[in-house]
Design a protein around this motif. Structure first.
Motif, PDB file in Angstrom:
ATOM      1  N   PHE A  30       0.850  -1.193   0.000  1.00 33.95           N
ATOM      2  CA  PHE A  30       0.000   0.000   0.000  1.00 33.95           C
ATOM      3  C   PHE A  30       0.888   1.246   0.000  1.00 33.95           C
ATOM      4  CE2 PHE A  30      -2.617   3.312   1.822  1.00 33.95           C
ATOM      5  CZ  PHE A  30      -3.886   3.055   1.330  1.00 33.95           C
ATOM      6  N   GLN A  31       0.740   2.072  -1.042  1.00 32.81           N
ATOM      7  CA  GLN A  31       1.571   3.270  -1.153  1.00 32.81           C
ATOM      8  C   GLN A  31       0.806   4.573  -0.963  1.00 32.81           C
ATOM      9  OE1 GLN A  31       4.960   3.083  -1.331  1.00 32.81           O
ATOM     10  NE2 GLN A  31       4.458   0.932  -0.990  1.00 32.81           N
ATOM     11  N   GLY A  32      -0.506   4.541  -1.111  1.00 28.94           N
ATOM     12  CA  GLY A  32      -1.256   5.775  -0.927  1.00 28.94           C
ATOM     13  C   GLY A  32      -2.655   5.687  -1.489  1.00 28.94           C
ATOM     14  N   TYR A  33      -3.397   6.780  -1.266  1.00 31.06           N
ATOM     15  CA  TYR A  33      -4.773   6.886  -1.748  1.00 31.06           C
ATOM     16  C   TYR A  33      -5.106   8.361  -1.887  1.00 31.06           C
ATOM     17  CZ  TYR A  33      -5.941   8.001   3.100  1.00 31.06           C
ATOM     18  OH  TYR A  33      -5.988   8.589   4.336  1.00 31.06           O
ATOM     19  N   ASP A  34      -6.190   8.652  -2.578  1.00 37.85           N
ATOM     20  CA  ASP A  34      -6.614  10.039  -2.726  1.00 37.85           C
ATOM     21  C   ASP A  34      -8.007  10.238  -2.151  1.00 37.85           C
ATOM     22  OD1 ASP A  34      -8.385   9.037  -4.627  1.00 37.85           O
ATOM     23  OD2 ASP A  34      -7.312   9.864  -6.343  1.00 37.85           O
ATOM     24  N   GLN A  35      -8.593  11.399  -2.391  1.00 37.65           N
ATOM     25  CA  GLN A  35      -9.883  11.752  -1.786  1.00 37.65           C
ATOM     26  C   GLN A  35     -11.034  10.878  -2.285  1.00 37.65           C
ATOM     27  OE1 GLN A  35      -8.099  13.710  -3.796  1.00 37.65           O
ATOM     28  NE2 GLN A  35      -9.409  14.442  -5.452  1.00 37.65           N
ATOM     29  N   THR A  36     -10.874  10.207  -3.414  1.00 37.33           N
ATOM     30  CA  THR A  36     -11.926   9.309  -3.900  1.00 37.33           C
ATOM     31  C   THR A  36     -11.580   7.842  -3.625  1.00 37.33           C
ATOM     32  OG1 THR A  36     -10.990   9.302  -6.127  1.00 37.33           O
ATOM     33  CG2 THR A  36     -12.727  10.923  -5.668  1.00 37.33           C
ATOM     34  N   ILE A  37     -10.619   7.619  -2.749  1.00 34.75           N
ATOM     35  CA  ILE A  37     -10.171   6.301  -2.299  1.00 34.75           C
ATOM     36  C   ILE A  37      -9.563   5.467  -3.439  1.00 34.75           C
ATOM     37  CG2 ILE A  37     -10.714   4.341  -0.774  1.00 34.75           C
ATOM     38  CD1 ILE A  37     -11.275   7.012   0.502  1.00 34.75           C
ATOM     39  N   ASN A  38      -9.049   6.138  -4.487  1.00 35.11           N
ATOM     40  CA  ASN A  38      -8.225   5.415  -5.450  1.00 35.11           C
ATOM     41  C   ASN A  38      -6.972   4.996  -4.700  1.00 35.11           C
ATOM     42  OD1 ASN A  38      -9.935   5.903  -7.714  1.00 35.11           O
ATOM     43  ND2 ASN A  38      -9.082   7.954  -7.871  1.00 35.11           N
ATOM     44  N   VAL A  39      -6.585   3.725  -4.805  1.00 36.95           N
ATOM     45  CA  VAL A  39      -5.468   3.182  -4.031  1.00 36.95           C
ATOM     46  C   VAL A  39      -4.316   2.836  -4.969  1.00 36.95           C
ATOM     47  CG1 VAL A  39      -4.738   1.213  -2.616  1.00 36.95           C
ATOM     48  CG2 VAL A  39      -6.925   2.312  -2.179  1.00 36.95           C
ATOM     49  N   VAL A  40      -3.096   3.169  -4.544  1.00 30.72           N
ATOM     50  CA  VAL A  40      -1.896   2.842  -5.299  1.00 30.72           C
ATOM     51  C   VAL A  40      -1.143   1.727  -4.583  1.00 30.72           C
ATOM     52  CG1 VAL A  40       0.318   3.696  -6.167  1.00 30.72           C
ATOM     53  CG2 VAL A  40      -1.696   5.182  -6.206  1.00 30.72           C
ATOM     54  N   LEU A  41      -0.840   0.655  -5.333  1.00 26.40           N
ATOM     55  CA  LEU A  41      -0.069  -0.476  -4.820  1.00 26.40           C
ATOM     56  C   LEU A  41       1.229  -0.593  -5.613  1.00 26.40           C
ATOM     57  CD1 LEU A  41      -2.854  -3.227  -4.757  1.00 26.40           C
ATOM     58  CD2 LEU A  41      -2.099  -1.808  -2.842  1.00 26.40           C
ATOM     59  N   THR A  42       2.286  -1.092  -4.971  1.00 27.17           N
ATOM     60  CA  THR A  42       3.499  -1.473  -5.674  1.00 27.17           C
ATOM     61  C   THR A  42       3.747  -2.945  -5.405  1.00 27.17           C
ATOM     62  OG1 THR A  42       4.891  -0.770  -3.814  1.00 27.17           O
ATOM     63  CG2 THR A  42       4.562   0.824  -5.600  1.00 27.17           C
ATOM     64  N   ASP A  43       4.605  -3.542  -6.227  1.00 29.30           N
ATOM     65  CA  ASP A  43       4.891  -4.981  -6.111  1.00 29.30           C
ATOM     66  C   ASP A  43       3.587  -5.774  -6.022  1.00 29.30           C
ATOM     67  OD1 ASP A  43       7.684  -4.515  -6.042  1.00 29.30           O
ATOM     68  OD2 ASP A  43       7.544  -4.048  -3.906  1.00 29.30           O
ATOM     69  N   SER A  44       2.633  -5.417  -6.851  1.00 31.14           N
ATOM     70  CA  SER A  44       1.300  -6.021  -6.739  1.00 31.14           C
ATOM     71  C   SER A  44       1.139  -7.215  -7.676  1.00 31.14           C
ATOM     72  CB  SER A  44       0.222  -4.980  -7.037  1.00 31.14           C
ATOM     73  OG  SER A  44       0.276  -4.581  -8.381  1.00 31.14           O
ATOM     74  N   SER A  45       0.139  -8.012  -7.345  1.00 25.82           N
ATOM     75  CA  SER A  45      -0.223  -9.160  -8.173  1.00 25.82           C
ATOM     76  C   SER A  45      -1.708  -9.430  -7.988  1.00 25.82           C
ATOM     77  CB  SER A  45       0.596 -10.394  -7.794  1.00 25.82           C
ATOM     78  OG  SER A  45       0.357 -10.749  -6.455  1.00 25.82           O
ATOM     79  N   GLU A  46      -2.257 -10.152  -8.953  1.00 25.49           N
ATOM     80  CA  GLU A  46      -3.639 -10.594  -8.851  1.00 25.49           C
ATOM     81  C   GLU A  46      -3.629 -12.085  -8.572  1.00 25.49           C
ATOM     82  OE1 GLU A  46      -7.851 -10.837 -11.323  1.00 25.49           O
ATOM     83  OE2 GLU A  46      -6.109  -9.901 -12.265  1.00 25.49           O
ATOM     84  N   ARG A  47      -4.453 -12.517  -7.627  1.00 31.28           N
ATOM     85  CA  ARG A  47      -4.619 -13.939  -7.349  1.00 31.28           C
ATOM     86  C   ARG A  47      -5.883 -14.405  -8.054  1.00 31.28           C
ATOM     87  NH1 ARG A  47      -2.900 -14.094  -0.919  1.00 31.28           N
ATOM     88  NH2 ARG A  47      -0.726 -13.531  -1.315  1.00 31.28           N
ATOM     89  N   VAL A  48      -5.703 -15.350  -8.971  1.00 29.93           N
ATOM     90  CA  VAL A  48      -6.815 -15.840  -9.784  1.00 29.93           C
ATOM     91  C   VAL A  48      -7.204 -17.217  -9.253  1.00 29.93           C
ATOM     92  CG1 VAL A  48      -7.606 -16.414 -12.101  1.00 29.93           C
ATOM     93  CG2 VAL A  48      -5.941 -14.551 -11.766  1.00 29.93           C
ATOM     94  N   TYR A  49      -8.432 -17.331  -8.777  1.00 30.51           N
ATOM     95  CA  TYR A  49      -8.930 -18.561  -8.172  1.00 30.51           C
ATOM     96  C   TYR A  49      -9.625 -19.430  -9.208  1.00 30.51           C
ATOM     97  CZ  TYR A  49      -7.954 -16.349  -3.721  1.00 30.51           C
ATOM     98  OH  TYR A  49      -7.311 -15.760  -2.671  1.00 30.51           O
ATOM     99  N   SER A  50      -9.539 -20.742  -8.998  1.00 27.22           N
ATOM    100  CA  SER A  50     -10.174 -21.708  -9.885  1.00 27.22           C
ATOM    101  C   SER A  50     -10.541 -22.939  -9.073  1.00 27.22           C
ATOM    102  CB  SER A  50      -9.221 -22.104 -11.014  1.00 27.22           C
ATOM    103  OG  SER A  50      -9.708 -23.227 -11.704  1.00 27.22           O
TER     104      SER A  50
END
Length: 99
Positions: A30-50
């Motif tokens: 978690f690196q930050g957010y703005d007034q509309t709660i847009n969130v910035v991530l670094t070193d991120s990934s998506e976990r895809v479930y199956s």
């Protein structure tokens, strides 16, 4: 509406998991957010479930998640997360949230 955003301050620099309204599971620092709660991530990934194979991890790098698409934000226990065998975990993907 400062109460919901001020609680996000505790996540700065920590590993978080975000579940989006469209059913995606994103993990990153978690690196930050703005007034509309847009969130910035670094070193991120998506976990895809199956239900047929283990959890697939798709690297995303630096990533911004739109605030209007965030359902849940939570801190990840990194020690427990590192011990999970994602290849052995099978689960149905989350469905889209219907309002």
């Amino acid at each position: 509406m400062s109460a919901p955003t001020s609680t996000l301050d505790a996540f700065y620099g920590k590993k978080v998991l975000i579940i989006t309204n469209d059913g995606r599971t994103l993990v990153g620092s978690f690196q930050g957010y703005d007034q509309t709660i847009n969130v910035v991530l670094t070193d991120s990934s998506e976990r895809v479930y199956s239900s047929h194979q283990g959890i697939q991890t798709v690297p995303l790098g630096a990533y911004m998640v739109r605030g209007d698409n965030i359902a849940i934000v939570g801190e990840v226990n990194e020690e427990e997360d590192a011990q999970l065998d994602f290849d052995a975990i099978k689960a149905e993907p989350l469905r889209h949230i219907v309002h």
